[in-house]
Design a protein around this motif. Structure first.
Motif, PDB file in Angstrom:
ATOM      1  N   TRP A 249       0.856  -1.203   0.073  1.00 64.71           N
ATOM      2  CA  TRP A 249       0.065  -0.047  -0.083  1.00 64.71           C
ATOM      3  C   TRP A 249       1.015   1.395  -0.080  1.00 64.71           C
ATOM      4  N   PRO A 250       0.404   2.346  -0.514  1.00 60.87           N
ATOM      5  CA  PRO A 250       1.193   3.659  -0.595  1.00 60.87           C
ATOM      6  C   PRO A 250       0.871   4.303   1.148  1.00 60.87           C
ATOM      7  N   GLY A 251       1.760   5.026   1.118  1.00 59.88           N
ATOM      8  CA  GLY A 251       1.704   5.878   2.578  1.00 59.88           C
ATOM      9  C   GLY A 251       3.263   6.190   3.053  1.00 59.88           C
ATOM     10  N   PRO A 252       3.349   7.169   3.711  1.00 56.77           N
ATOM     11  CA  PRO A 252       4.793   7.503   4.488  1.00 56.77           C
ATOM     12  C   PRO A 252       5.148   6.455   5.527  1.00 56.77           C
ATOM     13  N   ASP A 253       4.182   6.001   6.118  1.00 56.77           N
ATOM     14  CA  ASP A 253       4.544   5.176   7.272  1.00 56.77           C
ATOM     15  C   ASP A 253       4.689   3.714   6.974  1.00 56.77           C
ATOM     16  N   ILE A 254       4.275   3.293   5.831  1.00 51.90           N
ATOM     17  CA  ILE A 254       4.242   1.887   5.256  1.00 51.90           C
ATOM     18  C   ILE A 254       5.754   1.297   5.604  1.00 51.90           C
ATOM     19  N   PRO A 255       6.729   1.848   5.079  1.00 61.34           N
ATOM     20  CA  PRO A 255       8.145   1.209   5.409  1.00 61.34           C
ATOM     21  C   PRO A 255       8.201   0.863   6.698  1.00 61.34           C
ATOM     22  N   VAL A 256       7.688   1.704   7.613  1.00 55.85           N
ATOM     23  CA  VAL A 256       8.183   1.215   9.147  1.00 55.85           C
ATOM     24  C   VAL A 256       7.031   0.718   9.961  1.00 55.85           C
ATOM     25  N   SER A 257       6.248  -0.114   8.907  1.00 56.21           N
ATOM     26  CA  SER A 257       5.142  -0.663   9.524  1.00 56.21           C
ATOM     27  C   SER A 257       5.289  -2.400   9.470  1.00 56.21           C
ATOM     28  N   SER A 258       4.514  -2.980  10.369  1.00 58.35           N
ATOM     29  CA  SER A 258       4.595  -4.412  10.764  1.00 58.35           C
ATOM     30  C   SER A 258       3.336  -4.982   9.923  1.00 58.35           C
ATOM     31  N   THR A 259       3.269  -6.245   9.449  1.00 61.03           N
ATOM     32  CA  THR A 259       2.180  -6.931   8.785  1.00 61.03           C
ATOM     33  C   THR A 259       1.362  -7.676  10.045  1.00 61.03           C
ATOM     34  N   PRO A 260       0.250  -8.237   9.712  1.00 58.95           N
ATOM     35  CA  PRO A 260      -0.431  -8.971  10.721  1.00 58.95           C
ATOM     36  C   PRO A 260       0.349  -9.960  11.185  1.00 58.95           C
ATOM     37  N   GLU A 261       1.039 -10.889  10.305  1.00 55.92           N
ATOM     38  CA  GLU A 261       1.855 -11.899  10.821  1.00 55.92           C
ATOM     39  C   GLU A 261       2.982 -11.524  11.602  1.00 55.92           C
ATOM     40  N   GLU A 262       3.557 -10.360  11.420  1.00 53.13           N
ATOM     41  CA  GLU A 262       4.570 -10.006  12.411  1.00 53.13           C
ATOM     42  C   GLU A 262       3.896  -9.336  13.725  1.00 53.13           C
ATOM     43  N   PHE A 263       2.852  -8.921  13.698  1.00 58.21           N
ATOM     44  CA  PHE A 263       2.199  -8.457  15.061  1.00 58.21           C
ATOM     45  C   PHE A 263       1.690  -9.591  15.843  1.00 58.21           C
ATOM     46  N   GLY A 264       1.660 -10.880  14.942  1.00 56.20           N
ATOM     47  CA  GLY A 264       1.112 -11.976  15.796  1.00 56.20           C
ATOM     48  C   GLY A 264       2.251 -12.599  16.719  1.00 56.20           C
ATOM     49  N   ARG A 265       3.616 -12.395  15.767  1.00 56.84           N
ATOM     50  CA  ARG A 265       4.680 -12.862  16.544  1.00 56.84           C
ATOM     51  C   ARG A 265       5.157 -11.892  17.627  1.00 56.84           C
ATOM     52  N   LEU A 266       4.695 -10.767  17.538  1.00 54.91           N
ATOM     53  CA  LEU A 266       5.289  -9.614  18.528  1.00 54.91           C
ATOM     54  C   LEU A 266       4.348  -9.924  19.633  1.00 54.91           C
ATOM     55  N   VAL A 267       3.101 -10.014  19.541  1.00 51.94           N
ATOM     56  CA  VAL A 267       2.412 -10.193  20.804  1.00 51.94           C
ATOM     57  C   VAL A 267       2.673 -11.715  21.380  1.00 51.94           C
ATOM     58  N   THR A 268       2.801 -12.660  20.601  1.00 51.26           N
ATOM     59  CA  THR A 268       3.250 -14.017  21.113  1.00 51.26           C
ATOM     60  C   THR A 268       4.392 -13.915  21.970  1.00 51.26           C
ATOM     61  N   GLY A 269       5.585 -13.303  21.231  1.00 45.50           N
ATOM     62  CA  GLY A 269       6.813 -13.199  21.861  1.00 45.50           C
ATOM     63  C   GLY A 269       7.011 -12.343  22.895  1.00 45.50           C
ATOM     64  N   SER A 270       6.248 -11.072  22.996  1.00 45.46           N
ATOM     65  CA  SER A 270       6.204 -10.368  24.190  1.00 45.46           C
ATOM     66  C   SER A 270       5.672 -10.896  25.325  1.00 45.46           C
ATOM     67  N   LYS A 271       4.495 -11.776  25.330  1.00 54.18           N
ATOM     68  CA  LYS A 271       3.980 -12.327  26.449  1.00 54.18           C
ATOM     69  C   LYS A 271       5.116 -13.391  26.872  1.00 54.18           C
ATOM     70  N   LEU A 272       5.441 -14.319  26.050  1.00 55.94           N
ATOM     71  CA  LEU A 272       6.449 -15.190  26.387  1.00 55.94           C
ATOM     72  C   LEU A 272       7.555 -14.727  27.132  1.00 55.94           C
ATOM     73  N   ILE A 273       8.429 -13.478  26.845  1.00 57.10           N
ATOM     74  CA  ILE A 273       9.448 -13.075  27.248  1.00 57.10           C
ATOM     75  C   ILE A 273       9.093 -12.509  28.571  1.00 57.10           C
ATOM     76  N   HIS A 274       7.905 -11.845  28.950  1.00 50.39           N
ATOM     77  CA  HIS A 274       7.436 -11.314  30.036  1.00 50.39           C
ATOM     78  C   HIS A 274       7.249 -12.538  30.893  1.00 50.39           C
ATOM     79  N   ALA A 275       6.531 -13.556  30.715  1.00 54.38           N
ATOM     80  CA  ALA A 275       6.462 -14.707  31.402  1.00 54.38           C
ATOM     81  C   ALA A 275       7.750 -15.242  32.034  1.00 54.38           C
ATOM     82  N   ALA A 276       8.732 -15.107  31.167  1.00 59.51           N
ATOM     83  CA  ALA A 276      10.058 -15.631  31.646  1.00 59.51           C
ATOM     84  C   ALA A 276      10.828 -14.873  32.511  1.00 59.51           C
ATOM     85  N   LEU A 277      10.435 -13.610  33.009  1.00 64.14           N
ATOM     86  CA  LEU A 277      11.113 -12.611  33.592  1.00 64.14           C
ATOM     87  C   LEU A 277      11.180 -12.996  35.141  1.00 64.14           C
TER      88      LEU A 277
END
Length: 356
Positions: A249-277
Protein backbone atom coordinates in the motif's frame (compact mmCIF):
# COMPACT_ATOMS: atom_id res chain seq x y z
CA UNK A 1 5.43 -11.08 39.62
CA UNK A 2 7.38 -10.91 36.35
CA UNK A 3 9.61 -7.85 36.57
CA UNK A 4 13.09 -6.87 35.38
CA UNK A 5 16.04 -7.36 37.70
CA UNK A 6 16.17 -4.64 40.33
CA UNK A 7 12.53 -3.59 39.95
CA UNK A 8 10.31 -3.45 43.00
CA UNK A 9 6.87 -4.88 42.18
CA UNK A 10 5.37 -3.38 45.33
CA UNK A 11 6.05 0.18 44.18
CA UNK A 12 5.85 -0.23 40.40
CA UNK A 13 3.27 2.08 38.83
CA UNK A 14 0.30 0.72 36.93
CA UNK A 15 -2.96 2.07 35.53
CA UNK A 16 -6.01 0.77 33.72
CA UNK A 17 -7.11 1.41 30.15
CA UNK A 18 -10.67 0.23 30.41
CA UNK A 19 -10.39 -3.18 32.05
CA UNK A 20 -6.80 -3.69 30.90
CA UNK A 21 -4.13 -3.12 33.57
CA UNK A 22 -0.85 -1.76 32.24
CA UNK A 23 2.36 -1.97 34.27
CA UNK A 24 5.41 -4.02 35.18
CA UNK A 25 3.41 -6.93 36.53
CA UNK A 26 1.37 -7.35 33.35
CA UNK A 27 2.20 -8.60 29.86
CA UNK A 28 3.01 -5.74 27.48
CA UNK A 29 0.12 -3.96 25.80
CA UNK A 30 0.84 -4.19 22.08
CA UNK A 31 -0.60 -1.30 20.07
CA UNK A 32 -1.13 -1.61 16.34
CA UNK A 33 -0.74 1.95 15.09
CA UNK A 34 -2.97 2.22 12.04
CA UNK A 35 -2.21 5.93 12.03
CA UNK A 36 -2.86 7.29 8.56
CA UNK A 37 -1.94 4.08 6.76
CA UNK A 38 -5.56 3.99 5.59
CA UNK A 39 -4.80 7.08 3.43
CA UNK A 40 -8.24 8.47 4.27
CA UNK A 41 -10.09 5.34 3.13
CA UNK A 42 -12.36 4.02 5.92
CA UNK A 43 -12.62 0.63 4.21
CA UNK A 44 -8.86 0.14 4.51
CA UNK A 45 -9.03 1.19 8.15
CA UNK A 46 -11.74 -1.36 8.87
CA UNK A 47 -9.73 -4.08 7.14
CA UNK A 48 -6.76 -3.27 9.36
CA UNK A 49 -8.95 -3.51 12.45
CA UNK A 50 -10.02 -7.01 11.43
CA UNK A 51 -6.50 -8.08 10.50
CA UNK A 52 -5.11 -6.79 13.79
CA UNK A 53 -7.83 -8.58 15.75
CA UNK A 54 -7.15 -11.82 13.86
CA UNK A 55 -3.46 -11.47 14.77
CA UNK A 56 -4.31 -11.32 18.48
CA UNK A 57 -3.62 -7.61 18.96
CA UNK A 58 -5.36 -6.05 21.98
CA UNK A 59 -5.29 -2.42 20.92
CA UNK A 60 -5.54 -0.47 17.67
CA UNK A 61 -4.82 3.23 17.31
CA UNK A 62 -5.47 5.84 14.65
CA UNK A 63 -4.74 9.56 14.41
CA UNK A 64 -7.42 12.21 14.74
CA UNK A 65 -6.76 15.25 12.56
CA UNK A 66 -8.99 18.32 12.61
CA UNK A 67 -6.74 20.08 10.18
CA UNK A 68 -7.96 23.66 10.59
CA UNK A 69 -7.47 23.44 14.38
CA UNK A 70 -4.16 21.62 14.07
CA UNK A 71 -2.11 23.75 11.68
CA UNK A 72 -2.09 26.73 9.40
CA UNK A 73 -1.74 26.19 5.64
CA UNK A 74 1.89 25.37 4.88
CA UNK A 75 4.16 23.69 2.38
CA UNK A 76 6.43 21.82 4.82
CA UNK A 77 7.23 18.33 3.49
CA UNK A 78 8.04 15.63 6.11
CA UNK A 79 11.28 13.72 5.64
CA UNK A 80 9.44 10.47 4.94
CA UNK A 81 6.90 11.94 2.47
CA UNK A 82 6.76 13.64 -0.90
CA UNK A 83 3.88 16.05 -0.28
CA UNK A 84 3.27 18.89 2.19
CA UNK A 85 2.00 17.84 5.61
CA UNK A 86 -1.02 20.16 5.27
CA UNK A 87 -2.12 18.49 2.04
CA UNK A 88 -1.44 15.03 3.45
CA UNK A 89 -3.53 15.57 6.56
CA UNK A 90 -6.42 17.04 4.56
CA UNK A 91 -6.38 13.93 2.40
CA UNK A 92 -6.01 11.40 5.23
CA UNK A 93 -8.26 12.88 7.93
CA UNK A 94 -11.25 10.71 8.83
CA UNK A 95 -14.63 12.23 9.63
CA UNK A 96 -16.16 12.06 13.13
CA UNK A 97 -18.59 9.42 11.88
CA UNK A 98 -15.77 7.40 10.31
CA UNK A 99 -13.97 7.36 13.64
CA UNK A 100 -17.11 6.49 15.58
CA UNK A 101 -17.74 3.50 13.32
CA UNK A 102 -14.11 2.43 13.50
CA UNK A 103 -14.16 2.56 17.30
CA UNK A 104 -17.33 0.49 17.38
CA UNK A 105 -15.80 -2.03 15.00
CA UNK A 106 -12.67 -2.38 17.12
CA UNK A 107 -14.69 -2.82 20.29
CA UNK A 108 -16.95 -5.35 18.59
CA UNK A 109 -13.76 -7.32 17.88
CA UNK A 110 -12.82 -7.14 21.56
CA UNK A 111 -10.06 -4.58 21.15
CA UNK A 112 -9.23 -1.26 22.78
CA UNK A 113 -9.58 1.69 20.41
CA UNK A 114 -7.26 4.65 20.86
CA UNK A 115 -6.35 7.68 18.83
CA UNK A 116 -3.79 10.47 18.87
CA UNK A 117 -5.39 13.93 18.89
CA UNK A 118 -3.23 16.62 17.31
CA UNK A 119 -5.34 19.56 18.46
CA UNK A 120 -7.88 20.67 21.06
CA UNK A 121 -10.73 19.99 18.65
CA UNK A 122 -9.40 16.49 18.00
CA UNK A 123 -9.11 15.78 21.74
CA UNK A 124 -12.65 17.01 22.31
CA UNK A 125 -13.92 14.81 19.48
CA UNK A 126 -12.31 11.79 21.13
CA UNK A 127 -13.80 12.79 24.48
CA UNK A 128 -17.23 12.69 22.85
CA UNK A 129 -16.38 9.19 21.64
CA UNK A 130 -15.49 8.28 25.23
CA UNK A 131 -12.14 6.72 24.37
CA UNK A 132 -10.52 4.79 27.21
CA UNK A 133 -7.24 6.71 27.00
CA UNK A 134 -5.39 9.24 24.89
CA UNK A 135 -2.14 8.83 22.97
CA UNK A 136 0.01 11.94 22.66
CA UNK A 137 2.60 11.87 19.90
CA UNK A 138 6.23 12.86 20.20
CA UNK A 139 5.68 16.14 18.40
CA UNK A 140 3.22 17.19 21.08
CA UNK A 141 5.30 16.04 24.08
CA UNK A 142 6.49 19.61 24.66
CA UNK A 143 3.20 21.15 23.52
CA UNK A 144 2.31 21.72 27.13
CA UNK A 145 -0.95 23.61 26.46
CA UNK A 146 -2.28 20.63 24.49
CA UNK A 147 -0.95 18.13 27.06
CA UNK A 148 -2.77 20.08 29.77
CA UNK A 149 -5.99 20.15 27.74
CA UNK A 150 -5.85 16.39 27.17
CA UNK A 151 -4.91 15.60 30.78
CA UNK A 152 -7.88 17.65 31.99
CA UNK A 153 -10.19 15.21 30.19
CA UNK A 154 -9.43 12.77 33.01
CA UNK A 155 -8.40 9.65 31.07
CA UNK A 156 -5.03 7.85 31.08
CA UNK A 157 -2.37 9.14 28.72
CA UNK A 158 0.27 7.33 26.68
CA UNK A 159 2.94 9.91 25.85
CA UNK A 160 5.62 9.36 23.21
CA UNK A 161 8.89 11.17 23.89
CA UNK A 162 10.79 11.19 20.59
CA UNK A 163 12.67 14.44 19.85
CA UNK A 164 12.59 15.25 23.59
CA UNK A 165 15.07 14.87 26.43
CA UNK A 166 14.40 14.47 30.14
CA UNK A 167 14.29 18.24 30.68
CA UNK A 168 11.58 18.80 28.06
CA UNK A 169 9.61 15.72 29.15
CA UNK A 170 9.47 16.81 32.79
CA UNK A 171 6.92 19.64 32.40
CA UNK A 172 4.58 17.29 30.55
CA UNK A 173 4.94 14.71 33.32
CA UNK A 174 4.24 17.38 35.93
CA UNK A 175 1.01 18.23 34.09
CA UNK A 176 -0.05 14.57 34.08
CA UNK A 177 0.80 14.14 37.75
CA UNK A 178 -1.15 17.27 38.68
CA UNK A 179 -4.14 15.98 36.71
CA UNK A 180 -3.94 12.69 38.60
CA UNK A 181 -4.19 10.51 35.48
CA UNK A 182 -2.33 7.27 34.93
CA UNK A 183 0.30 7.52 32.24
CA UNK A 184 2.99 5.74 30.27
CA UNK A 185 6.08 7.28 28.73
CA UNK A 186 7.17 5.71 25.46
CA UNK A 187 10.79 6.02 24.44
CA UNK A 188 10.91 6.81 20.74
CA UNK A 189 13.32 7.83 18.02
CA UNK A 190 11.59 10.01 15.44
CA UNK A 191 13.47 8.75 12.39
CA UNK A 192 11.63 6.87 9.63
CA UNK A 193 13.05 4.27 9.52
CA UNK A 194 15.17 4.22 12.66
CA UNK A 195 18.52 2.42 12.27
CA UNK A 196 18.95 -0.17 15.04
CA UNK A 197 21.95 1.67 16.50
CA UNK A 198 19.77 4.75 17.01
CA UNK A 199 16.99 2.97 18.92
CA UNK A 200 18.86 3.49 22.23
CA UNK A 201 17.00 1.08 24.48
CA UNK A 202 19.21 2.33 27.29
CA UNK A 203 16.96 5.38 27.43
CA UNK A 204 14.31 3.26 29.14
CA UNK A 205 16.44 3.07 32.28
CA UNK A 206 16.99 6.83 32.13
CA UNK A 207 13.26 7.48 31.82
CA UNK A 208 12.52 5.08 34.67
CA UNK A 209 15.03 6.77 36.96
CA UNK A 210 13.80 10.26 36.11
CA UNK A 211 10.09 9.43 36.24
CA UNK A 212 9.44 6.56 38.68
CA UNK A 213 5.71 7.29 38.54
CA UNK A 214 5.52 6.30 34.87
CA UNK A 215 4.86 3.00 33.18
CA UNK A 216 7.47 2.65 30.43
CA UNK A 217 7.14 1.62 26.81
CA UNK A 218 8.62 1.81 23.33
CA UNK A 219 7.23 3.40 20.20
CA UNK A 220 9.39 1.84 17.52
CA UNK A 221 10.10 3.00 13.97
CA UNK A 222 12.60 0.37 12.87
CA UNK A 223 11.74 -2.16 10.20
CA UNK A 224 11.43 -5.18 12.53
CA UNK A 225 9.79 -6.29 15.76
CA UNK A 226 13.09 -7.09 17.49
CA UNK A 227 13.63 -3.78 19.34
CA UNK A 228 10.15 -4.10 20.86
CA UNK A 229 10.94 -7.62 22.05
CA UNK A 230 14.29 -6.47 23.40
CA UNK A 231 12.61 -3.67 25.33
CA UNK A 232 10.46 -6.03 27.41
CA UNK A 233 13.23 -7.21 29.78
CA UNK A 234 14.18 -3.54 30.22
CA UNK A 235 10.73 -2.73 31.61
CA UNK A 236 8.70 -1.73 28.55
CA UNK A 237 5.05 -2.62 29.07
CA UNK A 238 3.57 -0.69 26.13
CA UNK A 239 4.83 -1.63 22.68
CA UNK A 240 3.72 0.39 19.67
CA UNK A 241 4.48 -0.14 15.99
CA UNK A 242 2.83 1.04 12.80
CA UNK A 243 0.50 -1.54 11.30
CA UNK A 244 -0.51 -2.33 7.75
CA UNK A 245 -2.45 -5.11 6.11
CA UNK A 246 -0.34 -4.85 2.95
CA UNK A 247 3.25 -3.63 2.61
CA UNK A 248 2.43 -2.75 -0.99
CA UNK A 249 0.00 0.00 0.00
CA UNK A 250 1.07 3.64 -0.47
CA UNK A 251 1.76 5.88 2.50
CA UNK A 252 4.71 7.50 4.27
CA UNK A 253 4.56 5.15 7.27
CA UNK A 254 4.25 1.88 5.34
CA UNK A 255 8.04 1.24 5.24
CA UNK A 256 8.19 1.28 9.07
CA UNK A 257 5.04 -0.79 9.51
CA UNK A 258 4.60 -4.44 10.43
CA UNK A 259 2.19 -6.93 8.89
CA UNK A 260 -0.47 -8.93 10.75
CA UNK A 261 1.86 -11.94 10.76
CA UNK A 262 4.65 -9.90 12.36
CA UNK A 263 2.26 -8.46 14.93
CA UNK A 264 1.12 -11.97 15.80
CA UNK A 265 4.74 -12.86 16.55
CA UNK A 266 5.19 -9.65 18.52
CA UNK A 267 2.17 -10.41 20.70
CA UNK A 268 3.24 -14.00 21.28
CA UNK A 269 6.90 -13.14 21.83
CA UNK A 270 6.30 -10.27 24.23
CA UNK A 271 3.99 -12.42 26.37
CA UNK A 272 6.53 -15.24 26.42
CA UNK A 273 9.41 -12.94 27.37
CA UNK A 274 7.31 -11.32 30.09
CA UNK A 275 6.41 -14.72 31.51
CA UNK A 276 10.11 -15.63 31.58
CA UNK A 277 11.18 -12.59 33.61
CA UNK A 278 11.90 -12.43 37.32
CA UNK A 279 12.60 -15.32 39.65
CA UNK A 280 15.90 -16.33 41.23
CA UNK A 281 18.62 -18.92 40.72
CA UNK A 282 17.39 -21.89 42.71
CA UNK A 283 16.52 -25.54 42.09
CA UNK A 284 12.84 -25.94 41.30
CA UNK A 285 10.77 -28.80 42.59
CA UNK A 286 9.43 -29.22 39.08
CA UNK A 287 12.96 -30.08 37.93
CA UNK A 288 12.98 -33.31 39.96
CA UNK A 289 12.00 -35.63 37.06
CA UNK A 290 14.98 -34.27 35.12
CA UNK A 291 17.25 -34.52 38.16
CA UNK A 292 16.34 -38.20 38.46
CA UNK A 293 17.87 -39.07 35.08
CA UNK A 294 20.33 -36.22 34.49
CA UNK A 295 22.23 -36.23 37.80
CA UNK A 296 24.84 -38.89 38.51
CA UNK A 297 25.10 -41.00 41.68
CA UNK A 298 28.02 -42.82 43.24
CA UNK A 299 28.11 -46.45 42.06
CA UNK A 300 30.49 -49.39 42.28
CA UNK A 301 32.48 -50.31 39.19
CA UNK A 302 33.65 -53.65 40.62
CA UNK A 303 32.49 -55.98 43.41
CA UNK A 304 33.44 -54.72 46.89
CA UNK A 305 33.60 -57.04 49.88
CA UNK A 306 32.48 -56.00 53.33
CA UNK A 307 35.33 -54.13 55.02
CA UNK A 308 37.05 -53.28 51.73
CA UNK A 309 37.74 -49.55 51.13
CA UNK A 310 35.99 -47.54 48.45
CA UNK A 311 38.58 -46.32 45.95
CA UNK A 312 38.75 -44.69 42.55
CA UNK A 313 39.43 -48.17 41.18
CA UNK A 314 36.14 -49.67 42.39
CA UNK A 315 33.75 -46.70 42.38
CA UNK A 316 32.73 -43.89 40.04
CA UNK A 317 29.72 -41.65 39.30
CA UNK A 318 27.05 -42.69 36.79
CA UNK A 319 23.50 -41.82 35.94
CA UNK A 320 20.67 -41.94 36.98
CA UNK A 321 20.57 -39.52 39.87
CA UNK A 322 18.26 -41.68 41.96
CA UNK A 323 21.02 -42.91 44.25
CA UNK A 324 21.43 -41.54 47.76
CA UNK A 325 24.96 -40.21 47.21
CA UNK A 326 25.21 -37.68 44.39
CA UNK A 327 28.27 -37.08 42.23
CA UNK A 328 29.00 -33.88 44.13
CA UNK A 329 29.74 -35.97 47.26
CA UNK A 330 31.97 -38.54 45.54
CA UNK A 331 35.13 -37.62 47.43
CA UNK A 332 33.43 -38.19 50.78
CA UNK A 333 33.08 -41.88 49.86
CA UNK A 334 36.73 -42.53 48.98
CA UNK A 335 38.72 -44.23 51.72
CA UNK A 336 35.67 -45.31 53.69
CA UNK A 337 35.04 -49.04 54.20
CA UNK A 338 32.05 -51.04 53.05
CA UNK A 339 29.58 -52.24 55.68
CA UNK A 340 28.31 -54.97 53.35
CA UNK A 341 29.17 -56.82 50.17
CA UNK A 342 28.33 -54.87 47.02
CA UNK A 343 28.16 -56.02 43.42
CA UNK A 344 29.33 -54.03 40.43
CA UNK A 345 26.94 -51.22 39.37
CA UNK A 346 25.31 -51.01 42.82
CA UNK A 347 24.32 -47.52 43.87
CA UNK A 348 26.21 -46.72 47.07
CA UNK A 349 24.07 -45.69 50.05
CA UNK A 350 25.15 -43.68 53.05
CA UNK A 351 24.72 -46.65 55.36
CA UNK A 352 27.11 -48.64 53.16
CA UNK A 353 29.91 -46.45 54.54
CA UNK A 354 31.54 -47.41 57.84
CA UNK A 355 32.36 -44.66 60.33
CA UNK A 356 36.14 -45.06 60.10
Amino acid sequence: MNTPAGANPATAPEFAIGDRLVGLGHAPLVIAEIGINHEGDPAKAHRMVDDAADAGVECVKIQTHVVEDEMIPNDVVPGNADEPIYQMMQRCALSPQDERELKQHAEDRGMIFLSTPFSRAAADRLAELDVAAYKIGSGECNNYPLVKHIAALGKPVILSTGMNDVASIRPAVDILLEAGVGFALLHCTSLYPTPPEMVRLGALAELGAAFPEAVLGLSDHTTSIYPCLGAVPLGARVLERHFTSDMGWPGPDIPVSSTPEEFGRLVTGSKLIHAALGGSKEILGDEQPTIDFAYASVVTTAPIAKGEPFTEANTWVKRPGTGEIKAADYTTVLGRHATRDLAADDQVRWNDLADD
